[in-house]
Write an enzyme that holds these catalytic residues in place. Structure first.
Site, PDB file in Angstrom:
ATOM      1  N   ASP A  14     -29.868 -33.902   1.672  1.00 49.38           N
ATOM      2  CA  ASP A  14     -29.933 -33.633   3.115  1.00 49.38           C
ATOM      3  C   ASP A  14     -29.404 -34.782   3.959  1.00 49.38           C
ATOM      4  O   ASP A  14     -28.584 -34.577   4.859  1.00 49.38           O
ATOM      5  CB  ASP A  14     -31.371 -33.306   3.543  1.00 49.38           C
ATOM      6  CG  ASP A  14     -31.837 -31.972   2.970  1.00 49.38           C
ATOM      7  OD1 ASP A  14     -30.979 -31.108   2.744  1.00 49.38           O
ATOM      8  OD2 ASP A  14     -33.043 -31.821   2.749  1.00 49.38           O
ATOM      9  N   ARG A  95     -43.784 -44.661   7.419  1.00 53.50           N
ATOM     10  CA  ARG A  95     -42.886 -44.351   8.555  1.00 53.50           C
ATOM     11  C   ARG A  95     -42.770 -45.519   9.534  1.00 53.50           C
ATOM     12  O   ARG A  95     -41.657 -45.853   9.950  1.00 53.50           O
ATOM     13  CB  ARG A  95     -43.328 -43.062   9.268  1.00 53.50           C
ATOM     14  CG  ARG A  95     -43.387 -41.834   8.365  1.00 53.50           C
ATOM     15  CD  ARG A  95     -42.189 -41.680   7.467  1.00 53.50           C
ATOM     16  NE  ARG A  95     -42.291 -40.568   6.542  1.00 53.50           N
ATOM     17  CZ  ARG A  95     -41.566 -40.471   5.430  1.00 53.50           C
ATOM     18  NH1 ARG A  95     -40.702 -41.416   5.104  1.00 53.50           N
ATOM     19  NH2 ARG A  95     -41.707 -39.428   4.647  1.00 53.50           N
ATOM     20  N   ASP A 124     -43.959 -36.115   9.844  1.00 50.08           N
ATOM     21  CA  ASP A 124     -43.067 -37.264   9.769  1.00 50.08           C
ATOM     22  C   ASP A 124     -42.125 -37.376  10.968  1.00 50.08           C
ATOM     23  O   ASP A 124     -41.837 -38.472  11.436  1.00 50.08           O
ATOM     24  CB  ASP A 124     -42.290 -37.249   8.450  1.00 50.08           C
ATOM     25  CG  ASP A 124     -43.189 -37.610   7.267  1.00 50.08           C
ATOM     26  OD1 ASP A 124     -44.125 -38.408   7.482  1.00 50.08           O
ATOM     27  OD2 ASP A 124     -42.967 -37.101   6.163  1.00 50.08           O
ATOM     28  N   SER A 175     -40.680 -30.641  -2.147  1.00 50.46           N
ATOM     29  CA  SER A 175     -40.326 -31.706  -1.229  1.00 50.46           C
ATOM     30  C   SER A 175     -41.182 -32.916  -1.608  1.00 50.46           C
ATOM     31  O   SER A 175     -42.409 -32.836  -1.622  1.00 50.46           O
ATOM     32  CB  SER A 175     -40.626 -31.263   0.201  1.00 50.46           C
ATOM     33  OG  SER A 175     -40.570 -32.376   1.054  1.00 50.46           O
TER      34      SER A 175
HETATM   35  N1  ARG Z   1     -48.394 -34.340   4.379  1.00 50.98           N
HETATM   36  C1  ARG Z   1     -48.220 -35.724   4.139  1.00 50.98           C
HETATM   37  C2  ARG Z   1     -48.154 -36.475   5.430  1.00 50.98           C
HETATM   38  O1  ARG Z   1     -47.939 -35.886   6.439  1.00 50.98           O
HETATM   39  C3  ARG Z   1     -47.035 -36.025   3.259  1.00 50.98           C
HETATM   40  C4  ARG Z   1     -45.689 -35.686   3.791  1.00 50.98           C
HETATM   41  C5  ARG Z   1     -44.665 -36.073   2.810  1.00 50.98           C
HETATM   42  N2  ARG Z   1     -43.359 -35.629   3.122  1.00 50.98           N
HETATM   43  C6  ARG Z   1     -42.646 -34.888   2.281  1.00 50.98           C
HETATM   44  N3  ARG Z   1     -41.436 -34.618   2.627  1.00 50.98           N
HETATM   45  N4  ARG Z   1     -43.135 -34.447   1.160  1.00 50.98           N
HETATM   46  O2  ARG Z   1     -48.301 -37.669   5.472  1.00 50.98           O
END
Ligand code: ARG
Length: 401
Positions: A14, A95, A124, A175
């Site tokens: 991506d 992040r 995110d 993912s």
């Molecule tokens: N749900 C978790 C969070 O918001 C993990 C997100 C991880 N991202 C992913 N693309 N799998 O922190």
């Protein structure tokens, strides 16, 4: 001068396609920025070369693994941070450090805009954009997947049409986001929340059903920070890595939850965080002997609020900063050793010692040598129950009328 956009680059399909996609949609030059937060996998140089091969005018790689461990994982450890009592904030704490490096790169390369590869449904995107707004209020944000209609199918077609140096056939149904604090897996087969995760989902942990012989480890802390493992001095990054290896081999730290996203969706997540969960367990047990009762009770609620703020993308907010100051103050005496057995998916504490402990053997003992005057308890209980006793007397009186 051509406008420049800094892209948070992972090396995956991506964000590789996003380089050219953003270029075509906006006419801007794209600078790819990859940040090492201990995710392992390909070398950063390989990732850098791929970004250039996909059309980035510059590719910048930041080794932030120690910074991430020291300034992001350690505060989470001090807070015993578990969102909804389960999730050690693996992605949530990465992040803000990525944002820091994106903003730094934007300044260095004269970019006006920051781009990230998140969808419009997750947390995110919020964490990236709130972070960027805070650290670089003049910078704009775009998300090609969300704002420029870059779907998975279009990404594959684009990569093939342009002959980009990236694998498009390998289909991973999940993912995945990972760093040294843990690994998050979502989507695909896991979206049916009755489905148990299959073995192929896991990477940081071995199956706990067939564990090797129990592994006893001694973790030494100083003011809430792990400083040695089995007597060997370690940095925070080394402590996490060593416990990822040893607790991971015992299947410690597998988590399967349906969590509340900030955007109002409940979502199924599988996490593996062997090092983080072993450390949080050990740290909590050391706090149990070194932190005074009322401070400890209050700290639990502060830690929960801290976790919610960080989950919700408020890492750089004033309240988070104030809670950090409180948490830091509680860690003054969290120094000592925890002995723990890693086995069969569990990290169980079976010994603790500390020069700053509040555990008083002479007060606690039921043997001779007891220094506690038991006669004090009667009067204490009488007064402790007085207020509720008076109220219940009133209840009986009123109900009788
Ligand atoms: N749900 C978790 C969070 O918001 C993990 C997100 C991880 N991202 C992913 N693309 N799998 O922190």
């Amino acid at each position: 001068m051509t406008e420049r956009i800094v892209l948070a680059y992972s090396g995956g399909l991506d964000t590789s396609v996003a380089i050219g996609w953003i270029g075509e949609a906006t006419g801007a030059e794209v600078i790819a920025v990859a940040v090492d937060v201990g995710q392992g996998g390909e070398s950063l140089e390989t990732i850098r070369q791929r970004a250039l091969g996909c059309g980035a005018v510059e590719a910048y790689v930041a080794d932030a693994s120690d910074e991430f461990a020291n300034e992001y994982c350690m505060p989470a450890l001090k807070a015993n941070a578990l969102y909804q009592g389960h999730y050690p904030l693996v992605s949530a704490i990465s992040r803000p450090v990525i944002v820091k490096h994106l903003v730094k790169a934007a300044r260095e390369f004269g970019a006006t805009t920051v781009a990230h590869g998140c969808t419009g449904k997750g947390n995110d995107q919020v964490r990236f954009e709130v972070g960027i707004q805070t650290l670089g209020p003049d910078l704009k944000c775009i998300a090609p997947v969300r704002d420029l209609a870059l779907t998975r199918d279009k990404a594959i077609a684009f990569a093939e049409e342009k002959g980009l140096p990236i694998e498009t056939t390998k289909k991973n149904p999940y993912s995945i986001d990972q760093n040294v604090w843990g690994r998050a897996v979502e989507t695909g087969y896991l979206e049916d929340i009755w489905n148990a995760p299959t073995k192929d989902i896991y990477d940081y942990t071995a199956t706990p059903e067939f564990p090797p012989a129990p592994d006893e480890v001694i973790i030494s802390f100083e003011a809430g920070i792990p400083v040695a493992i089995d007597g060997v001095k370690v940095t925070p990054l080394q402590a996490i890595k060593e416990l990822n290896r040893r607790a991971g081999a015992q299947g410690v730290g597998r988590i399967d939850v349906v969590e509340d996203r900030l955007v109002g969706i409940k979502s199924r997540e599988i996490y593996e965080a062997p090092g983080a969960m072993a450390l949080i367990t050990a740290h909590k047990h050391l706090e149990d002997i070194t932190v005074e009762r009322e401070q400890a009770r209050f700290k639990a609620t502060v830690g929960q609020r801290w976790s919610e703020l960080v989950y919700d993308g408020q890492w750089f907010s004033p309240l988070k900063r104030s809670l950090d100051a409180f948490i830091e103050d509680t860690q003054r005496y969290v120094t000592g050793d925890i002995r723990m057995t890693l086995h069969g998916g569990q990290a169980i504490v079976n010994g603790r010692r500390s020069g700053t402990s509040l555990y008083d053997f002479d007060l606690a003992t039921y043997d001779t040598g007891d220094t506690f005057d038991q006669s004090m308890a009667r009067g204490f209980i009488e007064l402790w129950g007085m207020s509720a006793k008076v109220a219940s007397g009133r209840d009986i009186r009123v109900a009788g009328k």
